[in-house]
Design a protein around this motif. Structure first.
Motif, mmCIF file in Angstrom:
data_model
loop_
_atom_site.group_PDB
_atom_site.id
_atom_site.type_symbol
_atom_site.label_atom_id
_atom_site.label_comp_id
_atom_site.label_asym_id
_atom_site.label_seq_id
_atom_site.Cartn_x
_atom_site.Cartn_y
_atom_site.Cartn_z
ATOM 1 N N TYR A 10 61.597 -14.092 -64.521
ATOM 2 C CA TYR A 10 61.636 -13.886 -63.013
ATOM 3 C C TYR A 10 60.817 -13.675 -62.036
ATOM 4 C CZ TYR A 10 65.039 -10.265 -66.126
ATOM 5 O OH TYR A 10 65.916 -9.878 -67.082
ATOM 6 N N SER A 11 61.338 -14.461 -60.992
ATOM 7 C CA SER A 11 60.049 -15.172 -60.753
ATOM 8 C C SER A 11 59.297 -14.505 -59.989
ATOM 9 C CB SER A 11 60.550 -16.659 -59.408
ATOM 10 O OG SER A 11 61.665 -16.006 -59.120
ATOM 11 N N TYR A 12 60.168 -13.085 -59.590
ATOM 12 C CA TYR A 12 59.310 -12.052 -58.862
ATOM 13 C C TYR A 12 57.921 -11.366 -59.691
ATOM 14 C CZ TYR A 12 62.971 -10.047 -60.840
ATOM 15 O OH TYR A 12 63.827 -9.144 -61.953
ATOM 16 N N PHE A 13 58.913 -11.678 -60.762
ATOM 17 C CA PHE A 13 57.377 -10.868 -61.570
ATOM 18 C C PHE A 13 55.312 -11.932 -61.326
ATOM 19 C CE2 PHE A 13 59.886 -7.977 -64.105
ATOM 20 C CZ PHE A 13 59.797 -6.600 -63.128
ATOM 21 N N GLY A 65 57.438 -17.856 -60.359
ATOM 22 C CA GLY A 65 58.029 -18.351 -58.804
ATOM 23 C C GLY A 65 57.579 -19.818 -59.171
#
Lengths: 72, 255, 302
Positions: free
Chosen positions: C89-92, C133
């Motif tokens: 998950y690129s937002y983590f 990300g």
């Protein structure tokens, strides 16, 4: 006429706050990110400023880059 | 249970960090403001229009019901569209990218994924729908006072249930096709079919789509509870069936 | 030694294409197992069946003695999996991602904190606080290793862990795997033979969906690899004299002063050495060629 206009104020002001708030949020995101899913920076700036509410929503929903990959 | 709450937490984080929550909240609050505004503006704009031949259009001033009419119209069209756009990737994006693999390979049950996604999307929809409702209610009270509304709770519940039906459809479509297009297709196809069915007036009573737009007639007292209850039950049953299908399909899916 | 992984008579086809035909293999505890095959040989399919992500047509898989069932991922608590291109998950941020991984694996908060600090240190991402990300491929691969190991699995399965990396990244990941192998059994697939040579002690070659070679690398080399000698002379004349002494069919790959002699056992090597001494030829270099994994592979798939 001014009376009529005044009666709209309580409703116009919050709407304007939402519009401007969304626009600012979108502009901040646009200027702090380099990559977009499509379009380029200036296209999204114009869309976000020109189209109230819909413009910023469109940017966040479809224009925002998934990530800022440092691969090509 | 721990896996469920962790994954649910991840879903909320995701909504926040991918701006999905921001989009939904902003759009629904805007719709909530817009509904009474439009109701108030229409008579003001039309009044005094010269119809030609000396006839001047006289429109009666707006009422609370006009405001609620606008609310149902806006939410059931634009609001539902925004719900679909925001949530269409809920299952499909993960399956298309393969982001679930790391977690399934650690023993995360597949059903947990589906339930966490369904619950998070439903909570978000409830929050946004509630916000819009609250805003419109506040303005309606301010402009037109508190008129009598019949069956208010059921009238508002109907549209909410229709939204939940769409969330279930987006999940099932995403699982079947493993991308967002499957989800969009499922939602669009069902809306189109339900609208076609609605051409037959006898069907309206049982058709979930009448939960979406028609409930203002319930508020005004034009229609009675009995006109909507069958559709409501069918819609709830459909949600259960669709979720069961999602669980079954996902369990058998080769990843 | 007990087997951490046991695969028995596994077969799988997608529609009409048969991908895996009746393969069996076992991975003993503590080994580094190289799963060699060309692209499309069926390596990923096999691994996904071991993880219960794909349903085998027939055959069985046991991990730590527990049978793997498709869709039910209970046996996966023993397994760490690194997919060929791990997706995050690129937002983590890396710490947040590992926390979620640990929670899903059922670890306690203190365990997660300790283990993720340890692992991020090991893969060199301890000081990285940016979101995933913006990670490079090498960083993603290293984070992939960390997420696969968060729950201290007994078996680590890596799908082509080095194929998308540049030489530096490749060395980093191989060193990592080697480091891990001290307390975790490692199974990794590759089509790069030098990777196997570098860190594996066992290997299997998968070719067109069947296992054509399987076993301890040292045994395999002793049994299969064609051995030989490489001899270098100071002068072309010496080479010419040497050539007149041995049958031409044994000679290969020659230059002006160098020749490769095909031999099959150490006795033959000794015979050549005696021959040189008898005729007073002094080579500048006399080298017994070690069988390479490449030779093994080429021989196996021929």
């Amino acid at each position: 006429m001014t009376d009529q206009l005044r009666s709209y104020l309580p409703i116009i002001i919050p709407l304007a706050v939402i519009e401007v708030g969304l626009m600012i949020a979108a502009l901040i995101h646009i200027f702090t990110h380099k990559n977009y899913r499509f379009g380029n920076r200036w296209v999204w700036v114009v869309i976000s400023v020109l189209f109230n509410i819909i413009g910023p929503i469109l940017y966040f929903a479809v224009g925002r880059g998934e990530n800022q990959d440092d691969e090509q | 249970m721990r896996a469920f709450s962790s994954f649910l937490g991840k879903e909320f984080q995701e909504s926040l960090r991918t701006y999905r929550l921001l989009i939904m909240v902003a759009a629904f609050v805007a719709l909530g403001v817009l509904s009474p505004l439009l109701a108030k503006m229409v008579p003001d704009l039309l009044n005094g229009t010269d119809m030609g031949g000396g006839a001047i259009l006289r429109v009666p001033p707006a009422t609370a019901l006009d405001s609620w009419g606008q609310f149902f119209k806006n939410i059931s069209q634009l609001g539902v569209l925004i719900l679909v756009i925001v949530d269409c990737g809920i299952m499909g994006t993960e399956l298309a990218k393969g982001t679930l693999t790391n977690f399934l390979a650690k023993g995360l049950p597949r059903s947990t994924v589906i339930w966490a996604k369904f619950v998070s999307a439903t909570v978000m929809w409830t929050l946004c729908y509630g916000l819009a409702l609250l805003v419109t209610w506040g303005y309606t009270l301010y402009f037109w006072g508190n008129g009598p509304l019949s069956h208010a709770f059921l009238a508002f519940t109907c549209l909410w249930v229709f939204g939940v039906l769409l969330i279930a459809l987006l999940i099932l479509g995403g699982i079947i096709q493993s991308n967002i297009y499957g989800a969009l297709l499922a939602a669009a196809a069902v809306i189109i079919v339900l609208n076609l069915v609605n051409i037959a007036p006898q069907a309206a009573k049982y058709n979930p789509i009448s939960l979406a737009g028609g409930t203002v007639n319930l508020l005004s007292g034009h229609n009675t509870l009995g006109d909507y209850l069958p559709a409501l039950w069918i819609c709830l049953a459909a949600i259960v069936v669709i979720m069961a299908a999602s669980l079954a399909v996902f369990d058998r899916k080769q990843l | 030694m007990t087997d951490v992984l046991q695969v028995e008579h596994l077969s799988k086809s997608f529609g009409k294409t048969t991908v895996i035909t009746d393969i069996s293999l076992s991975v003993p505890a503590g080994s580094v197992f190289g799963f060699i095959g060309e692209n499309g040989a069926g390596k990923t399919t096999t691994m996904k069946m071991i993880l219960g992500l794909l349903k085998p047509d027939s055959g069985s898989v046991h991990v730590c003695g527990e049978k793997v069932r498709f869709g039910m991922t209970k046996s996966n608590r023993y397994v760490g999996y690194l997919p060929d291109v791990p997706q995050f998950y690129s937002y983590f941020r890396p710490q947040e991602y590992l926390r979620l991984c640990g929670q899903i694996a059922g670890m306690s908060t203190s365990q997660i904190a300790r283990r993720s600090t340890e692992l991020l240190e090991m893969v060199g991402l301890a000081k990285v606080t940016k979101r995933i990300g913006s990670f490079s491929r090498g960083m993603r691969q290293r984070l992939g290793v960390a997420q696969a190991l968060i729950h201290s699995p007994r078996l680590l399965i890596c799908d082509e862990p080095t194929s998308a990396l540049d030489p530096v990244g490749r060395k980093e990941v191989l060193d990592l795997l080697h480091q891990i192998s001290a307390d975790t059994t490692v199974l990794f697939s590759t089509h790069v033979l030098s990777d196997v040579e570098r860190i594996c002690d066992r290997a299997a070659v998968l070719h067109h969906g069947t296992i054509v070679l399987d076993g301890n690398l040292a045994d395999l080399k002793a049994r299969h690899g064609s051995t030989g000698l490489q001899i270098e002379f100071s002068h072309p004349d010496d080479l010419a004299r040497f050539r007149s002494l041995v049958p031409a069919r044994l000679l290969a790959d020659q230059t002006d002063t160098e020749v490769t002699v095909r031999t099959t056992d150490p006795k033959a090597d000794m015979a050549i050495l005696h021959l040189l001494a008898e005729h007073d030829i002094l080579p500048v270099r006399f080298e017994a060629l070690a069988p390479s994994v490449e030779n093994l592979f080429l021989e196996a798939v021929a």
